[in-house]
Write a protein that holds these residues in place. Structure first.
Motif, short mmCIF file in Angstrom:
data_model
loop_
_atom_site.label_atom_id
_atom_site.label_comp_id
_atom_site.label_asym_id
_atom_site.label_seq_id
_atom_site.Cartn_x
_atom_site.Cartn_y
_atom_site.Cartn_z
N LEU A 197 26.52 11.78 31.54
CA LEU A 197 26.71 11.78 30.09
C LEU A 197 25.76 12.77 29.43
CD1 LEU A 197 28.29 10.29 27.82
CD2 LEU A 197 26.36 8.71 27.67
N ALA A 198 24.51 12.81 29.94
CA ALA A 198 23.52 13.74 29.39
C ALA A 198 23.88 15.19 29.70
CB ALA A 198 22.14 13.41 29.95
N SER A 199 24.31 15.45 30.92
CA SER A 199 24.63 16.83 31.30
C SER A 199 25.84 17.36 30.53
CB SER A 199 24.89 16.92 32.81
OG SER A 199 26.03 16.17 33.18
N ASN A 200 26.76 16.46 30.17
CA ASN A 200 27.92 16.89 29.38
C ASN A 200 27.52 17.35 27.98
OD1 ASN A 200 29.67 16.39 31.44
ND2 ASN A 200 30.45 14.46 30.64
N LYS A 201 26.36 16.88 27.50
CA LYS A 201 25.85 17.31 26.19
C LYS A 201 24.77 18.39 26.36
CE LYS A 201 26.53 15.63 22.70
NZ LYS A 201 25.97 14.41 22.07
N ASP B 162 22.01 17.97 27.76
CA ASP B 162 20.73 17.32 27.51
C ASP B 162 19.96 17.16 28.82
OD1 ASP B 162 21.19 17.02 24.80
OD2 ASP B 162 22.06 15.02 25.01
N LYS B 163 18.65 17.20 28.72
CA LYS B 163 17.80 16.96 29.87
C LYS B 163 17.27 15.54 29.78
CE LYS B 163 13.93 19.02 32.43
NZ LYS B 163 12.88 20.07 32.41
N LEU B 164 17.54 14.74 30.81
CA LEU B 164 17.11 13.35 30.85
C LEU B 164 15.85 13.24 31.70
CD1 LEU B 164 18.11 10.67 29.70
CD2 LEU B 164 19.47 10.33 31.76
N ILE B 165 14.75 12.83 31.08
CA ILE B 165 13.44 12.80 31.75
C ILE B 165 12.93 11.37 31.83
CG2 ILE B 165 11.04 13.58 31.63
CD1 ILE B 165 12.01 15.99 30.02
N LEU B 166 12.43 11.00 33.00
CA LEU B 166 11.83 9.68 33.19
C LEU B 166 10.34 9.83 33.46
CD1 LEU B 166 11.78 6.62 33.68
CD2 LEU B 166 12.55 7.06 36.03
N GLU B 167 9.53 9.16 32.66
CA GLU B 167 8.08 9.15 32.85
C GLU B 167 7.62 7.71 33.05
OE1 GLU B 167 6.00 10.97 29.67
OE2 GLU B 167 6.75 13.00 30.08
N GLU B 168 6.95 7.46 34.15
CA GLU B 168 6.40 6.13 34.39
C GLU B 168 4.92 6.14 34.05
OE1 GLU B 168 7.21 4.66 38.27
OE2 GLU B 168 9.31 4.21 37.83
N GLY B 169 4.54 5.28 33.12
CA GLY B 169 3.14 5.16 32.74
C GLY B 169 2.44 4.18 33.65
N GLU B 170 1.61 3.34 33.08
CA GLU B 170 0.88 2.34 33.86
C GLU B 170 1.83 1.26 34.35
OE1 GLU B 170 -2.50 -1.14 33.20
OE2 GLU B 170 -2.26 0.45 31.71
N ILE B 171 1.96 1.13 35.66
CA ILE B 171 2.79 0.08 36.26
C ILE B 171 1.86 -0.85 37.04
CG2 ILE B 171 4.72 -0.47 37.77
CD1 ILE B 171 5.63 1.07 35.39
N SER B 172 1.38 -1.89 36.37
CA SER B 172 0.44 -2.80 37.02
C SER B 172 1.14 -3.69 38.03
CB SER B 172 -0.28 -3.66 35.97
OG SER B 172 0.66 -4.41 35.22
N GLN B 173 2.43 -3.93 37.82
CA GLN B 173 3.19 -4.74 38.77
C GLN B 173 4.66 -4.34 38.65
OE1 GLN B 173 4.10 -6.34 41.68
NE2 GLN B 173 2.07 -7.15 41.26
N VAL C 217 19.40 4.71 25.49
CA VAL C 217 19.52 6.04 26.08
C VAL C 217 20.87 6.67 25.71
CG1 VAL C 217 19.61 7.36 28.23
CG2 VAL C 217 17.96 5.51 27.99
N ALA C 218 21.94 5.88 25.80
CA ALA C 218 23.27 6.39 25.44
C ALA C 218 23.31 6.81 23.98
CB ALA C 218 24.34 5.33 25.73
N ASN C 219 22.63 6.04 23.13
CA ASN C 219 22.58 6.37 21.70
C ASN C 219 21.85 7.70 21.47
OD1 ASN C 219 22.92 5.25 18.80
ND2 ASN C 219 20.76 5.83 18.88
N SER C 220 20.73 7.89 22.17
CA SER C 220 19.98 9.15 22.03
C SER C 220 20.79 10.34 22.52
CB SER C 220 18.66 9.06 22.80
OG SER C 220 17.74 8.23 22.13
N ILE C 221 21.49 10.16 23.64
CA ILE C 221 22.32 11.24 24.17
C ILE C 221 23.44 11.59 23.19
CG2 ILE C 221 23.97 11.84 25.99
CD1 ILE C 221 22.26 10.15 27.92
N LYS C 222 24.03 10.56 22.59
CA LYS C 222 25.14 10.78 21.65
C LYS C 222 24.72 11.68 20.49
CE LYS C 222 27.56 7.18 20.43
NZ LYS C 222 27.95 5.92 19.75
N PHE C 223 23.48 11.51 20.03
CA PHE C 223 23.04 12.25 18.85
C PHE C 223 22.17 13.46 19.18
CE2 PHE C 223 24.19 8.14 17.12
CZ PHE C 223 24.87 8.49 15.97
N THR C 224 22.11 13.83 20.46
CA THR C 224 21.31 14.98 20.86
C THR C 224 22.17 15.99 21.62
OG1 THR C 224 19.36 13.54 21.07
CG2 THR C 224 19.23 15.71 22.10
#
Length: 269
Positions: A124-128, A130-141, A159-166
């Motif tokens: 869905l992102a590539s069709n727009k 858009d670059k979809l980026i995942l960042e993992e912060g502090e994962i204590s568990q 995420v789908a909402n952001s892709i729709k408008f970007t």
């Protein structure tokens, strides 16, 4: 006699006003139902028509190479996911309205759940563009004891909402799972885009059902249920959700899900 006439006239006026207000309410509800049916028709018919068209292309003699087959197969997957997400939203909203939705906590892998959403919506992102980026912060568990199904649906909707408008932009997902001490944990998830942003006057009711924003030709055909469902799911899980946005800069949604986790009892249940 004069006083009696005044009372009668006042009562008749009040009765007439109540009747007019009731009729106005009925007409408004009827209008909302008609608009909702139109939105359902568009949101279901559009991806379904695309799926049928792509299958016709795949079955016919139009495609000359494997790359073309791969391209249209990818489009079928994207349209199918869009259709499934729409149907899930309508079903979830119906359950919310009838009070038939409950929180079902269980163990799930936080990183796996988030990565599966990224994989699911990557087409869905590539069709727009858009670059979809995942960042993992502090994962204590990484093993979480919460309602994974609702968490996943919240993330999919945001995420789908952001892709729709970007368009030709970036959608960034950031996830943290923070220990608050003892059995208390907190999942903090944000979805940020560099799309057109939301005007201040629209932010106040952005989480209300059936509220839609202008986004070209498709604006009036969004069901307006995705963010409302996110809000209700977060509320049911005793969390918080908020939005920050600047016109021309982008929008950031952040939701927090608290939970208590007794690992010993969870693994031995």
């Amino acid at each position: 006699m004069f006083q009696i006439l005044i009372v009668n006239e006042t009562s008749e006026a009040l009765a007439q006003k109540e009747k007019e207000d009731f009729n106005k309410k009925i007409l408004e509800e009827k209008k909302n139902k008609i608009e909702l049916l139109a939105k359902i028709n568009h949101e279901v018919r559009t991806p379904l028509s695309s799926i049928l068209m792509y299958f016709e292309m795949l079955e016919g003699d139009y495609l000359k190479s494997f790359d073309e087959v791969k391209k249209y197969s990818k489009s079928v997957k994207t349209a199918s996911q869009s259709l499934l997400n729409t149907i899930n939203n309508f079903i979830d909203y119906a359950k919310i309205e009838t009070g038939n939705l409950e929180v079902e906590n269980d163990l799930f892998n936080l990183s796996d759940e988030v990565e599966s959403v990224v994989f699911l919506l990557s087409n869905l992102a590539s069709n727009k563009n858009d670059k979809l980026i995942l960042e993992e912060g502090e994962i204590s568990q990484n093993i979480v004891f919460a309602d994974g199904t609702k968490y996943r649906q919240i993330l999919i909707n945001l995420v789908a909402n952001s892709i729709k408008f970007t368009q030709n932009g970036t959608v960034k997902i950031c996830v943290e799972n923070i220990s608050k001490g003892g059995e208390d944990y907190e999942i903090v998830t944000s979805v940020e885009d560099n799309g057109p942003g939301i005007p201040d006057e629209k932010l106040e009711n952005i989480f209300d059902p059936f509220v839609t924003l202008k986004n070209g030709a498709q604006a009036n055909y969004s069901s307006g249920l995705g963010l409302a469902i996110c809000t209700e799911f977060v509320r049911m899980m005793h969390g918080k959700i908020n939005v920050e946005s600047k016109v021309g800069k982008g929008t950031k949604f952040t939701f927090t899900i608290p939970y208590k986790y007794d690992y010993k009892s969870a693994f031995n249940k």
